[in-house]
Design an enzyme around this catalytic site. Structure first.
Site, PDB file in Angstrom:
ATOM      1  N   SER A 103       0.867  -1.183   0.000  1.00 39.01           N
ATOM      2  CA  SER A 103       0.000   0.000   0.000  1.00 39.01           C
ATOM      3  C   SER A 103       0.902   1.231   0.000  1.00 39.01           C
ATOM      4  O   SER A 103       1.710   1.411   0.907  1.00 39.01           O
ATOM      5  CB  SER A 103      -0.887  -0.045   1.249  1.00 39.01           C
ATOM      6  OG  SER A 103      -1.642   1.135   1.364  1.00 39.01           O
ATOM      7  N   LYS A 129      -1.259  -0.854  -4.273  1.00 37.31           N
ATOM      8  CA  LYS A 129      -2.456  -0.093  -3.892  1.00 37.31           C
ATOM      9  C   LYS A 129      -2.004   1.335  -3.621  1.00 37.31           C
ATOM     10  O   LYS A 129      -1.085   1.554  -2.841  1.00 37.31           O
ATOM     11  CB  LYS A 129      -3.068  -0.722  -2.640  1.00 37.31           C
ATOM     12  CG  LYS A 129      -4.115   0.125  -1.941  1.00 37.31           C
ATOM     13  CD  LYS A 129      -4.856  -0.699  -0.889  1.00 37.31           C
ATOM     14  CE  LYS A 129      -4.856  -0.027   0.467  1.00 37.31           C
ATOM     15  NZ  LYS A 129      -5.584  -0.818   1.483  1.00 37.31           N
ATOM     16  N   LYS A 153      -2.937   5.118  -2.290  1.00 36.33           N
ATOM     17  CA  LYS A 153      -3.881   5.956  -1.547  1.00 36.33           C
ATOM     18  C   LYS A 153      -4.228   7.148  -2.433  1.00 36.33           C
ATOM     19  O   LYS A 153      -3.330   7.747  -3.048  1.00 36.33           O
ATOM     20  CB  LYS A 153      -3.226   6.452  -0.248  1.00 36.33           C
ATOM     21  CG  LYS A 153      -2.979   5.343   0.756  1.00 36.33           C
ATOM     22  CD  LYS A 153      -4.276   4.930   1.427  1.00 36.33           C
ATOM     23  CE  LYS A 153      -4.028   3.819   2.430  1.00 36.33           C
ATOM     24  NZ  LYS A 153      -5.262   3.406   3.108  1.00 36.33           N
ATOM     25  N   GLU A 193     -11.033   0.896  -3.285  1.00 39.33           N
ATOM     26  CA  GLU A 193     -11.390   0.601  -1.893  1.00 39.33           C
ATOM     27  C   GLU A 193     -12.025   1.812  -1.205  1.00 39.33           C
ATOM     28  O   GLU A 193     -11.487   2.916  -1.285  1.00 39.33           O
ATOM     29  CB  GLU A 193     -10.103   0.183  -1.175  1.00 39.33           C
ATOM     30  CG  GLU A 193     -10.256  -0.277   0.252  1.00 39.33           C
ATOM     31  CD  GLU A 193      -8.944  -0.845   0.786  1.00 39.33           C
ATOM     32  OE1 GLU A 193      -8.176  -1.474   0.015  1.00 39.33           O
ATOM     33  OE2 GLU A 193      -8.659  -0.639   1.979  1.00 39.33           O
ATOM     34  N   LYS A 223      -9.725  -7.122   7.823  1.00 38.55           N
ATOM     35  CA  LYS A 223      -8.676  -6.940   8.827  1.00 38.55           C
ATOM     36  C   LYS A 223      -9.192  -7.588  10.100  1.00 38.55           C
ATOM     37  O   LYS A 223     -10.256  -7.200  10.592  1.00 38.55           O
ATOM     38  CB  LYS A 223      -8.395  -5.454   9.070  1.00 38.55           C
ATOM     39  CG  LYS A 223      -7.922  -4.698   7.831  1.00 38.55           C
ATOM     40  CD  LYS A 223      -7.613  -3.245   8.149  1.00 38.55           C
ATOM     41  CE  LYS A 223      -7.280  -2.482   6.864  1.00 38.55           C
ATOM     42  NZ  LYS A 223      -6.988  -1.064   7.103  1.00 38.55           N
TER      43      LYS A 223
HETATM   44  O1  OSB Z   1      -7.171   1.827   4.624  1.00 42.47           O
HETATM   45  O2  OSB Z   1      -6.256  -0.091   4.431  1.00 42.47           O
HETATM   46  C1  OSB Z   1      -6.257   1.041   4.891  1.00 42.47           C
HETATM   47  C2  OSB Z   1      -2.983   1.665   6.711  1.00 42.47           C
HETATM   48  C3  OSB Z   1      -3.442   2.323   7.812  1.00 42.47           C
HETATM   49  C4  OSB Z   1      -4.787   2.567   7.947  1.00 42.47           C
HETATM   50  C5  OSB Z   1      -5.664   2.168   6.963  1.00 42.47           C
HETATM   51  C6  OSB Z   1      -5.216   1.499   5.863  1.00 42.47           C
HETATM   52  C7  OSB Z   1      -3.829   1.261   5.711  1.00 42.47           C
HETATM   53  C8  OSB Z   1      -3.234   0.639   4.538  1.00 42.47           C
HETATM   54  C9  OSB Z   1      -1.925  -0.091   4.651  1.00 42.47           C
HETATM   55  O3  OSB Z   1      -3.705   0.751   3.438  1.00 42.47           O
HETATM   56  C10 OSB Z   1      -1.981  -1.315   5.488  1.00 42.47           C
HETATM   57  C11 OSB Z   1      -0.673  -2.003   5.690  1.00 42.47           C
HETATM   58  O4  OSB Z   1       0.152  -2.090   4.775  1.00 42.47           O
HETATM   59  O5  OSB Z   1      -0.468  -2.546   6.811  1.00 42.47           O
HETATM   60 MG    MG Z   2      -8.434   0.848   3.281  1.00 41.45          MG
END
Ligand code: OSB
Ligand code: MG
Length: 371
Positions: A136, A162, A164, A213, A262
Protein backbone atom coordinates in the site's frame (compact mmCIF):
# COMPACT_ATOMS: atom_id res chain seq x y z
CA UNK A 1 -7.26 -21.93 30.22
CA UNK A 2 -5.84 -21.00 33.62
CA UNK A 3 -4.52 -17.45 33.49
CA UNK A 4 -1.79 -16.26 35.84
CA UNK A 5 -1.07 -12.80 34.44
CA UNK A 6 -2.14 -10.45 31.65
CA UNK A 7 0.09 -7.53 30.69
CA UNK A 8 0.10 -4.78 28.12
CA UNK A 9 3.37 -3.46 26.69
CA UNK A 10 3.23 -0.08 24.92
CA UNK A 11 5.62 -0.07 21.93
CA UNK A 12 6.65 2.38 19.22
CA UNK A 13 8.37 1.54 15.95
CA UNK A 14 9.56 4.46 13.79
CA UNK A 15 8.43 4.22 10.14
CA UNK A 16 11.07 4.37 7.40
CA UNK A 17 9.05 7.08 5.69
CA UNK A 18 5.86 8.97 6.56
CA UNK A 19 2.67 7.31 5.31
CA UNK A 20 0.21 9.86 3.88
CA UNK A 21 -3.47 9.06 3.36
CA UNK A 22 -6.53 11.13 2.45
CA UNK A 23 -6.99 11.89 6.17
CA UNK A 24 -3.52 12.33 7.62
CA UNK A 25 0.06 11.25 8.07
CA UNK A 26 1.74 8.52 10.13
CA UNK A 27 5.45 8.82 11.08
CA UNK A 28 5.75 6.09 13.69
CA UNK A 29 3.49 3.25 14.74
CA UNK A 30 2.42 3.01 18.34
CA UNK A 31 0.82 -0.29 19.41
CA UNK A 32 0.44 -2.46 22.50
CA UNK A 33 1.48 -6.06 22.83
CA UNK A 34 -0.89 -8.04 25.06
CA UNK A 35 0.93 -10.82 26.89
CA UNK A 36 -1.10 -13.55 28.61
CA UNK A 37 0.82 -15.91 30.87
CA UNK A 38 -0.93 -19.15 31.84
CA UNK A 39 -0.38 -20.94 35.16
CA UNK A 40 1.59 -23.63 33.25
CA UNK A 41 4.02 -20.91 32.07
CA UNK A 42 2.83 -20.78 28.44
CA UNK A 43 2.71 -17.25 27.02
CA UNK A 44 0.34 -15.96 24.32
CA UNK A 45 0.63 -12.64 22.47
CA UNK A 46 -1.90 -10.34 20.85
CA UNK A 47 -1.43 -6.95 19.20
CA UNK A 48 -3.52 -3.85 19.75
CA UNK A 49 -3.25 -2.12 16.36
CA UNK A 50 -5.51 0.93 16.85
CA UNK A 51 -4.03 4.26 15.77
CA UNK A 52 -3.54 7.23 18.08
CA UNK A 53 -5.94 9.35 16.04
CA UNK A 54 -9.58 8.37 15.34
CA UNK A 55 -9.14 9.04 11.62
CA UNK A 56 -9.22 5.57 10.08
CA UNK A 57 -12.09 4.40 12.28
CA UNK A 58 -13.44 5.85 15.54
CA UNK A 59 -11.47 3.59 17.90
CA UNK A 60 -8.08 4.85 19.15
CA UNK A 61 -5.14 3.31 20.96
CA UNK A 62 -6.20 5.23 24.08
CA UNK A 63 -9.90 4.35 23.95
CA UNK A 64 -9.00 0.72 23.31
CA UNK A 65 -6.60 0.65 26.29
CA UNK A 66 -9.37 2.01 28.51
CA UNK A 67 -11.89 -0.57 27.28
CA UNK A 68 -9.36 -3.38 27.74
CA UNK A 69 -8.57 -2.31 31.31
CA UNK A 70 -12.05 -1.45 32.53
CA UNK A 71 -14.29 -3.83 30.59
CA UNK A 72 -12.60 -6.66 28.73
CA UNK A 73 -10.11 -7.87 31.34
CA UNK A 74 -12.78 -8.15 34.08
CA UNK A 75 -15.04 -10.06 31.66
CA UNK A 76 -12.48 -12.58 30.37
CA UNK A 77 -10.90 -13.21 33.76
CA UNK A 78 -14.26 -13.76 35.48
CA UNK A 79 -15.45 -16.18 32.77
CA UNK A 80 -14.21 -19.72 32.59
CA UNK A 81 -12.72 -19.55 29.09
CA UNK A 82 -11.91 -23.05 27.90
CA UNK A 83 -11.49 -22.29 24.21
CA UNK A 84 -10.63 -18.98 22.45
CA UNK A 85 -13.79 -19.32 20.36
CA UNK A 86 -15.67 -18.32 23.54
CA UNK A 87 -13.93 -14.95 23.94
CA UNK A 88 -16.00 -13.03 21.37
CA UNK A 89 -19.27 -14.13 23.04
CA UNK A 90 -17.86 -13.38 26.49
CA UNK A 91 -17.09 -9.75 25.51
CA UNK A 92 -20.22 -9.22 23.39
CA UNK A 93 -21.89 -7.09 26.11
CA UNK A 94 -19.35 -4.41 25.13
CA UNK A 95 -20.53 -2.56 22.01
CA UNK A 96 -18.06 -1.93 19.21
CA UNK A 97 -14.40 -1.52 20.23
CA UNK A 98 -13.39 -4.30 17.85
CA UNK A 99 -9.65 -3.60 17.98
CA UNK A 100 -9.62 -3.75 21.79
CA UNK A 101 -11.52 -7.04 21.64
CA UNK A 102 -9.27 -8.45 18.93
CA UNK A 103 -6.10 -7.69 20.91
CA UNK A 104 -7.42 -9.89 23.74
CA UNK A 105 -9.11 -12.54 21.60
CA UNK A 106 -6.07 -13.13 19.41
CA UNK A 107 -3.81 -13.42 22.49
CA UNK A 108 -6.14 -16.17 23.76
CA UNK A 109 -5.83 -17.98 20.40
CA UNK A 110 -2.03 -17.77 20.44
CA UNK A 111 -1.95 -19.02 24.04
CA UNK A 112 -4.41 -21.88 23.45
CA UNK A 113 -2.59 -23.00 20.30
CA UNK A 114 0.76 -23.00 22.09
CA UNK A 115 -0.65 -24.85 25.11
CA UNK A 116 -2.28 -27.46 22.90
CA UNK A 117 0.70 -27.74 20.56
CA UNK A 118 -0.89 -26.57 17.29
CA UNK A 119 -0.09 -23.82 14.82
CA UNK A 120 -2.90 -21.41 13.95
CA UNK A 121 -2.06 -22.23 10.33
CA UNK A 122 -3.68 -25.64 10.96
CA UNK A 123 -6.93 -24.07 12.16
CA UNK A 124 -8.06 -22.37 8.95
CA UNK A 125 -6.44 -24.58 7.50
CA UNK A 126 -3.54 -23.03 5.68
CA UNK A 127 -3.07 -24.33 2.11
CA UNK A 128 -0.06 -22.23 1.02
CA UNK A 129 3.47 -21.99 2.40
CA UNK A 130 4.21 -18.80 0.47
CA UNK A 131 1.66 -16.13 -0.22
CA UNK A 132 1.77 -13.50 -2.97
CA UNK A 133 1.76 -10.04 -1.43
CA UNK A 134 1.07 -6.42 -2.29
CA UNK A 135 2.04 -3.06 -0.94
CA UNK A 136 0.00 0.00 0.00
CA UNK A 137 1.65 3.21 -1.20
CA UNK A 138 0.88 6.49 0.55
CA UNK A 139 0.15 9.75 -1.26
CA UNK A 140 3.48 11.01 -2.65
CA UNK A 141 4.61 14.65 -3.02
CA UNK A 142 5.17 14.39 -6.80
CA UNK A 143 4.54 11.93 -9.64
CA UNK A 144 8.32 11.55 -9.89
CA UNK A 145 8.54 10.40 -6.27
CA UNK A 146 5.59 8.10 -6.83
CA UNK A 147 7.04 6.38 -9.91
CA UNK A 148 10.41 5.93 -8.20
CA UNK A 149 8.64 4.36 -5.20
CA UNK A 150 6.47 2.05 -7.31
CA UNK A 151 9.46 1.01 -9.45
CA UNK A 152 11.33 0.06 -6.30
CA UNK A 153 8.45 -2.05 -4.97
CA UNK A 154 7.90 -3.75 -8.33
CA UNK A 155 11.63 -4.52 -8.48
CA UNK A 156 11.38 -6.04 -4.99
CA UNK A 157 8.66 -8.35 -6.33
CA UNK A 158 5.43 -6.90 -4.94
CA UNK A 159 2.62 -8.39 -6.99
CA UNK A 160 0.02 -5.68 -6.49
CA UNK A 161 0.22 -1.94 -5.84
CA UNK A 162 -2.46 -0.09 -3.89
CA UNK A 163 -2.27 3.68 -4.10
CA UNK A 164 -3.88 5.96 -1.55
CA UNK A 165 -5.94 8.61 -3.32
CA UNK A 166 -7.89 11.74 -2.38
CA UNK A 167 -9.73 14.38 -4.41
CA UNK A 168 -7.05 16.27 -6.34
CA UNK A 169 -4.58 13.37 -6.16
CA UNK A 170 -6.20 10.50 -8.00
CA UNK A 171 -6.42 10.15 -11.78
CA UNK A 172 -3.03 11.69 -12.68
CA UNK A 173 -0.89 9.56 -10.30
CA UNK A 174 -2.85 6.39 -11.16
CA UNK A 175 -2.51 7.07 -14.88
CA UNK A 176 1.25 7.66 -14.48
CA UNK A 177 1.61 4.23 -12.83
CA UNK A 178 -0.64 2.63 -15.45
CA UNK A 179 1.40 4.08 -18.35
CA UNK A 180 4.68 2.96 -16.78
CA UNK A 181 3.31 -0.52 -15.87
CA UNK A 182 0.48 -1.43 -18.29
CA UNK A 183 0.01 -4.95 -16.85
CA UNK A 184 0.44 -4.21 -13.14
CA UNK A 185 -2.26 -5.31 -10.70
CA UNK A 186 -3.16 -1.82 -9.53
CA UNK A 187 -5.84 -0.52 -7.18
CA UNK A 188 -6.73 2.62 -5.25
CA UNK A 189 -7.85 3.28 -1.66
CA UNK A 190 -9.75 6.50 -0.90
CA UNK A 191 -10.52 5.89 2.80
CA UNK A 192 -13.97 7.37 2.22
CA UNK A 193 -12.72 10.72 0.92
CA UNK A 194 -15.11 11.16 -2.04
CA UNK A 195 -18.23 12.66 -0.55
CA UNK A 196 -20.71 13.40 -3.33
CA UNK A 197 -17.98 13.19 -5.96
CA UNK A 198 -19.08 10.13 -7.88
CA UNK A 199 -18.21 11.76 -11.21
CA UNK A 200 -14.56 12.12 -10.18
CA UNK A 201 -14.54 8.40 -9.38
CA UNK A 202 -16.17 7.57 -12.71
CA UNK A 203 -13.11 9.08 -14.41
CA UNK A 204 -11.00 6.26 -12.86
CA UNK A 205 -13.10 3.59 -14.56
CA UNK A 206 -10.90 3.44 -17.68
CA UNK A 207 -7.60 2.80 -15.82
CA UNK A 208 -8.00 -0.96 -15.57
CA UNK A 209 -7.93 -0.89 -11.76
CA UNK A 210 -8.39 -4.20 -9.96
CA UNK A 211 -10.68 -2.41 -7.50
CA UNK A 212 -11.32 0.87 -5.68
CA UNK A 213 -11.39 0.60 -1.89
CA UNK A 214 -13.86 2.56 0.27
CA UNK A 215 -14.41 5.41 -2.20
CA UNK A 216 -17.42 6.96 -0.41
CA UNK A 217 -17.81 7.82 3.25
CA UNK A 218 -18.45 5.15 5.86
CA UNK A 219 -22.12 4.09 6.18
CA UNK A 220 -23.01 5.22 2.68
CA UNK A 221 -23.82 1.67 1.61
CA UNK A 222 -26.60 2.66 -0.78
CA UNK A 223 -24.29 5.28 -2.33
CA UNK A 224 -21.67 2.57 -2.87
CA UNK A 225 -24.37 0.34 -4.42
CA UNK A 226 -25.42 3.10 -6.84
CA UNK A 227 -21.79 3.78 -7.74
CA UNK A 228 -21.07 0.07 -8.25
CA UNK A 229 -23.99 -0.09 -10.71
CA UNK A 230 -22.41 2.70 -12.75
CA UNK A 231 -18.79 1.49 -12.57
CA UNK A 232 -17.11 -1.42 -14.27
CA UNK A 233 -14.30 -1.34 -11.73
CA UNK A 234 -15.11 -3.52 -8.70
CA UNK A 235 -15.58 -1.63 -5.44
CA UNK A 236 -14.07 -2.94 -2.21
CA UNK A 237 -15.19 -2.04 1.31
CA UNK A 238 -12.84 -1.65 4.27
CA UNK A 239 -14.02 0.75 7.02
CA UNK A 240 -17.67 -0.23 6.45
CA UNK A 241 -17.19 -3.91 7.33
CA UNK A 242 -17.26 -4.58 11.10
CA UNK A 243 -19.09 -7.91 11.47
CA UNK A 244 -20.48 -10.83 9.48
CA UNK A 245 -23.94 -9.20 9.26
CA UNK A 246 -22.37 -6.37 7.25
CA UNK A 247 -21.42 -8.93 4.59
CA UNK A 248 -25.07 -9.97 4.20
CA UNK A 249 -26.06 -6.29 3.97
CA UNK A 250 -23.51 -5.24 1.34
CA UNK A 251 -24.23 -8.39 -0.67
CA UNK A 252 -27.99 -7.69 -0.59
CA UNK A 253 -27.47 -4.05 -1.60
CA UNK A 254 -24.74 -4.73 -4.18
CA UNK A 255 -22.47 -2.15 -2.52
CA UNK A 256 -19.22 -3.86 -3.51
CA UNK A 257 -17.61 -6.93 -5.05
CA UNK A 258 -14.69 -7.28 -2.64
CA UNK A 259 -13.88 -7.02 1.06
CA UNK A 260 -10.66 -5.84 2.69
CA UNK A 261 -10.70 -8.02 5.81
CA UNK A 262 -8.68 -6.94 8.83
CA UNK A 263 -8.91 -9.29 11.80
CA UNK A 264 -8.68 -6.40 14.34
CA UNK A 265 -11.39 -4.31 12.63
CA UNK A 266 -13.90 -7.16 13.07
CA UNK A 267 -13.02 -8.06 16.67
CA UNK A 268 -10.84 -11.11 16.19
CA UNK A 269 -10.25 -14.44 14.51
CA UNK A 270 -13.64 -16.04 15.28
CA UNK A 271 -15.57 -13.22 13.55
CA UNK A 272 -13.03 -13.00 10.73
CA UNK A 273 -13.57 -16.68 9.94
CA UNK A 274 -17.35 -16.14 9.80
CA UNK A 275 -16.73 -13.30 7.35
CA UNK A 276 -14.56 -15.47 5.10
CA UNK A 277 -17.36 -18.04 4.97
CA UNK A 278 -20.05 -15.42 4.28
CA UNK A 279 -17.95 -13.87 1.47
CA UNK A 280 -17.65 -17.30 -0.16
CA UNK A 281 -21.41 -17.84 0.10
CA UNK A 282 -22.14 -14.44 -1.47
CA UNK A 283 -19.44 -14.70 -4.14
CA UNK A 284 -17.51 -11.71 -2.79
CA UNK A 285 -13.74 -11.53 -3.17
CA UNK A 286 -12.04 -11.40 0.24
CA UNK A 287 -8.42 -10.39 0.84
CA UNK A 288 -6.35 -9.49 3.86
CA UNK A 289 -5.70 -5.87 4.80
CA UNK A 290 -3.21 -4.45 7.25
CA UNK A 291 -2.80 -1.99 10.11
CA UNK A 292 0.98 -1.53 10.00
CA UNK A 293 1.31 -4.54 12.26
CA UNK A 294 4.50 -5.51 14.04
CA UNK A 295 5.81 -9.04 13.54
CA UNK A 296 3.22 -10.43 15.99
CA UNK A 297 0.16 -9.27 14.02
CA UNK A 298 1.94 -9.91 10.74
CA UNK A 299 2.60 -13.57 11.65
CA UNK A 300 -1.06 -13.96 12.56
CA UNK A 301 -2.15 -12.28 9.30
CA UNK A 302 0.14 -14.39 7.12
CA UNK A 303 -1.26 -17.60 8.57
CA UNK A 304 -4.83 -16.36 8.12
CA UNK A 305 -4.30 -15.24 4.52
CA UNK A 306 -2.81 -18.62 3.60
CA UNK A 307 -6.21 -20.33 3.78
CA UNK A 308 -8.30 -21.22 0.72
CA UNK A 309 -10.12 -18.32 -0.90
CA UNK A 310 -7.47 -15.63 -0.42
CA UNK A 311 -6.32 -15.32 -4.01
CA UNK A 312 -5.85 -11.56 -4.24
CA UNK A 313 -2.49 -10.25 -2.91
CA UNK A 314 -3.26 -8.29 0.26
CA UNK A 315 -1.70 -5.44 2.21
CA UNK A 316 0.82 -7.84 3.60
CA UNK A 317 4.30 -6.54 3.06
CA UNK A 318 7.77 -7.35 4.34
CA UNK A 319 8.68 -5.79 7.70
CA UNK A 320 11.35 -3.64 6.01
CA UNK A 321 8.69 -1.95 3.89
CA UNK A 322 7.47 -0.29 7.08
CA UNK A 323 10.19 -0.41 9.74
CA UNK A 324 13.94 -0.32 10.31
CA UNK A 325 13.52 -3.03 12.91
CA UNK A 326 10.88 -5.41 14.29
CA UNK A 327 10.12 -6.95 17.67
CA UNK A 328 10.08 -10.58 16.49
CA UNK A 329 13.01 -12.95 15.93
CA UNK A 330 12.17 -13.56 12.25
CA UNK A 331 10.80 -10.41 10.56
CA UNK A 332 8.86 -11.17 7.34
CA UNK A 333 11.01 -10.90 4.19
CA UNK A 334 9.85 -10.84 0.58
CA UNK A 335 11.14 -13.56 -1.73
CA UNK A 336 9.87 -14.06 -5.29
CA UNK A 337 6.97 -11.73 -4.57
CA UNK A 338 5.85 -13.80 -1.59
CA UNK A 339 6.09 -13.89 2.18
CA UNK A 340 6.54 -17.21 3.97
CA UNK A 341 3.75 -18.41 6.26
CA UNK A 342 5.00 -18.97 9.83
CA UNK A 343 4.59 -22.62 10.82
CA UNK A 344 5.49 -22.65 14.52
CA UNK A 345 2.97 -23.11 17.34
CA UNK A 346 0.40 -20.35 17.80
CA UNK A 347 1.08 -17.49 15.42
CA UNK A 348 4.48 -19.03 14.69
CA UNK A 349 6.57 -16.04 15.73
CA UNK A 350 8.70 -15.45 18.80
CA UNK A 351 9.36 -12.09 20.40
CA UNK A 352 12.90 -10.76 20.59
CA UNK A 353 12.94 -9.78 24.28
CA UNK A 354 15.75 -7.23 23.83
CA UNK A 355 13.73 -5.54 21.05
CA UNK A 356 10.67 -5.43 23.28
CA UNK A 357 12.81 -3.62 25.88
CA UNK A 358 14.24 -1.30 23.21
CA UNK A 359 10.92 -0.29 21.63
CA UNK A 360 8.54 -0.92 24.53
CA UNK A 361 7.74 0.59 27.90
CA UNK A 362 7.60 -1.33 31.17
CA UNK A 363 4.76 -3.86 31.07
CA UNK A 364 1.48 -2.64 32.58
CA UNK A 365 -0.17 -5.39 34.64
CA UNK A 366 -3.82 -5.76 33.63
CA UNK A 367 -4.51 -8.84 35.76
CA UNK A 368 -2.59 -11.01 38.16
CA UNK A 369 -3.85 -14.08 39.95
CA UNK A 370 -3.30 -13.72 43.67
CA UNK A 371 -4.22 -17.15 45.02
O1 OSB B 1 -7.17 1.83 4.62
O2 OSB B 1 -6.26 -0.09 4.43
C1 OSB B 1 -6.26 1.04 4.89
C2 OSB B 1 -2.98 1.67 6.71
C3 OSB B 1 -3.44 2.32 7.81
C4 OSB B 1 -4.79 2.57 7.95
C5 OSB B 1 -5.66 2.17 6.96
C6 OSB B 1 -5.22 1.50 5.86
C7 OSB B 1 -3.83 1.26 5.71
C8 OSB B 1 -3.23 0.64 4.54
C9 OSB B 1 -1.93 -0.09 4.65
O3 OSB B 1 -3.71 0.75 3.44
C10 OSB B 1 -1.98 -1.31 5.49
C11 OSB B 1 -0.67 -2.00 5.69
O4 OSB B 1 0.15 -2.09 4.77
O5 OSB B 1 -0.47 -2.55 6.81
MG1 MG C 1 -8.43 0.85 3.28
Amino acid sequence: MHIKKIESIACRLPLKQPFVTSYGQLTEKAFDIIRITATDGTVGFGELVAFEQPDYIEETLFSARQVIRKQLIPLVTAANIIHPDQVSTCVSVVQGNAMAKAAIETAFWDLHAKQSGYSMAEVYPSIHNQIPVGVSVGIQPTIGHLLAQVEEYVAQGYQRIKLKIKPGSDRAPLLAIRERFPELLLMADANGAYVGQEDVLMALDTLGLAMIEQPLQVRNLTGHAALQKRMRTPLCLDEDIRCVEDIDTVAALGSCQAINLKIPRVGGITEAQKIVKACKEHGLTVWLGGMFESGVGRGMNLQFASQAGFDFPGDLSAADRYYFDDIVEQPAVIENGCLAVPRGKGFGVSLAEEKLIKYGERPFVLFEKTH
